[in-house]
Design an enzyme around this catalytic site. Structure first.
Site, short mmCIF file in Angstrom:
data_model
loop_
_atom_site.label_atom_id
_atom_site.label_comp_id
_atom_site.label_asym_id
_atom_site.label_seq_id
_atom_site.Cartn_x
_atom_site.Cartn_y
_atom_site.Cartn_z
N GLU A 77 1.04 -1.27 -0.01
CA GLU A 77 0.03 0.22 0.04
C GLU A 77 0.87 1.35 0.10
OE1 GLU A 77 -4.11 -0.62 1.82
OE2 GLU A 77 -2.65 -1.29 3.33
N HIS A 96 -0.34 5.45 7.38
CA HIS A 96 -1.65 4.56 7.03
C HIS A 96 -1.61 3.58 8.12
CE1 HIS A 96 -4.61 1.99 5.21
NE2 HIS A 96 -3.62 1.10 5.11
N HIS A 98 -4.27 0.70 10.67
CA HIS A 98 -5.62 -0.08 10.52
C HIS A 98 -6.25 -0.05 12.02
CE1 HIS A 98 -3.41 -2.49 7.49
NE2 HIS A 98 -3.90 -1.42 6.95
N HIS A 167 -11.32 -0.79 6.81
CA HIS A 167 -10.08 -0.90 6.55
C HIS A 167 -8.84 -0.14 7.47
CE1 HIS A 167 -6.44 -0.45 3.24
NE2 HIS A 167 -6.10 -0.85 4.63
#
Ligand SMILES: [Zn+2]
Length: 243
Positions: A77, A96, A98, A167
């Site tokens: 990602e 980023h 989760h 997500h």
């Protein structure tokens, strides 16, 4: 140490902090824009953030291609980082992750709002990006190319954080300290808001309160440096602080 070397150390510390504060686990990543080359950024190879060492940090261009050939696997990602740097010249660092506590706000109509003073950094509006809106129901929800990542960056727009349905989240800020701080307080803010919603209607921070909080904030202030030193020490990398 050179400016680039120092930035590598800083991004290693940021990885370790996010792991220790349970914003990331085996997955999730943090990057920083290159100090002299705004069309590049520094991100680790595919490795759990808690285990990252300086030699794991590579330079990438704004298509998420590594500048040097390297046999090690890369984060699937990594495109998230490239697309946000491309769309937002003001953003100098990206996370980023989760983090579980933010996930309910990405799969319901309850908007995530800043409800505690340390949550002011997320801003008044936290948009939700649903990969299915443009890419249908045949994705695995991961952002695995620039097309998907640019769509996410469009939803992020001028905001500080975007939730990703089912997500996680993507966050951008003007420094590593800022993005780490926001990523640490984002799940905390989400937890408080969720608890408050069980009691009644939460009262979010007003626009004036958010602006007042942000206008009084400086990344190099003693208060901010105090938090960075505290988190780095908790994460077991205090010895890296003065590198
Ligand atoms: Zn992800």
């Amino acid at each position: 140490m050179s400016a680039a070397g120092s930035l590598v150390t800083q991004v290693v510390i940021a990885n370790r902090i996010l792991a220790r504060e349970e914003v990331v686990d085996a997955y999730g990543h943090v990057s920083v824009r290159h100090a002299e080359r705004p069309d590049r950024f520094l991100l680790a190879v595919s490795k759990a953030p808690e285990l990252i060492e300086p030699q794991d940090i590579l330079e990438f261009d704004l298509e998420a291609r590594p500048l040097a050939r390297d046999p090690r696997p890369l984060y699937l990602e990594r495109f998230i980082h490239a697309a946000i740097y491309e769309a937002r010249p003001d953003v100098m660092a990206v996370v980023h992750a989760h983090a579980e506590d933010v996930l309910p706000f990405g799969i319901t109509k309850a908007p995530l709002r800043p409800v505690i003073h340390s949550g002011a950094f997320i801003g008044a509006h936290v948009p939700v990006w649903d990969i299915a809106d443009r890419f249908g129901d045949r994705t695995n929800l991961l952002v695995t190319d620039m097309d998907q990542a640019r769509d996410l960056a469009r939803t992020l727009a001028k905001n500080n954080v975007a939730l990703m349905r089912g997500h996680g989240f993507a966050a951008g800020a003007r420094s590593l300290i800022d993005v780490v701080r926001m990523s640490v307080y984002l799940p905390r803010n989400a937890r408080v808001q969720h608890k408050a919603m069980q009691l009644g209607e939460p009262k979010p921070l007003s626009q004036g309160e958010i602006e007042s909080r942000l206008s009084g904030y400086r990344p190099d202030s003693p208060e901010t440096q105090r938090a960075w030193r505290y988190w780095a020490t908790r994460a077991g990398c205090a010895s890296l602080l003065d590198d």
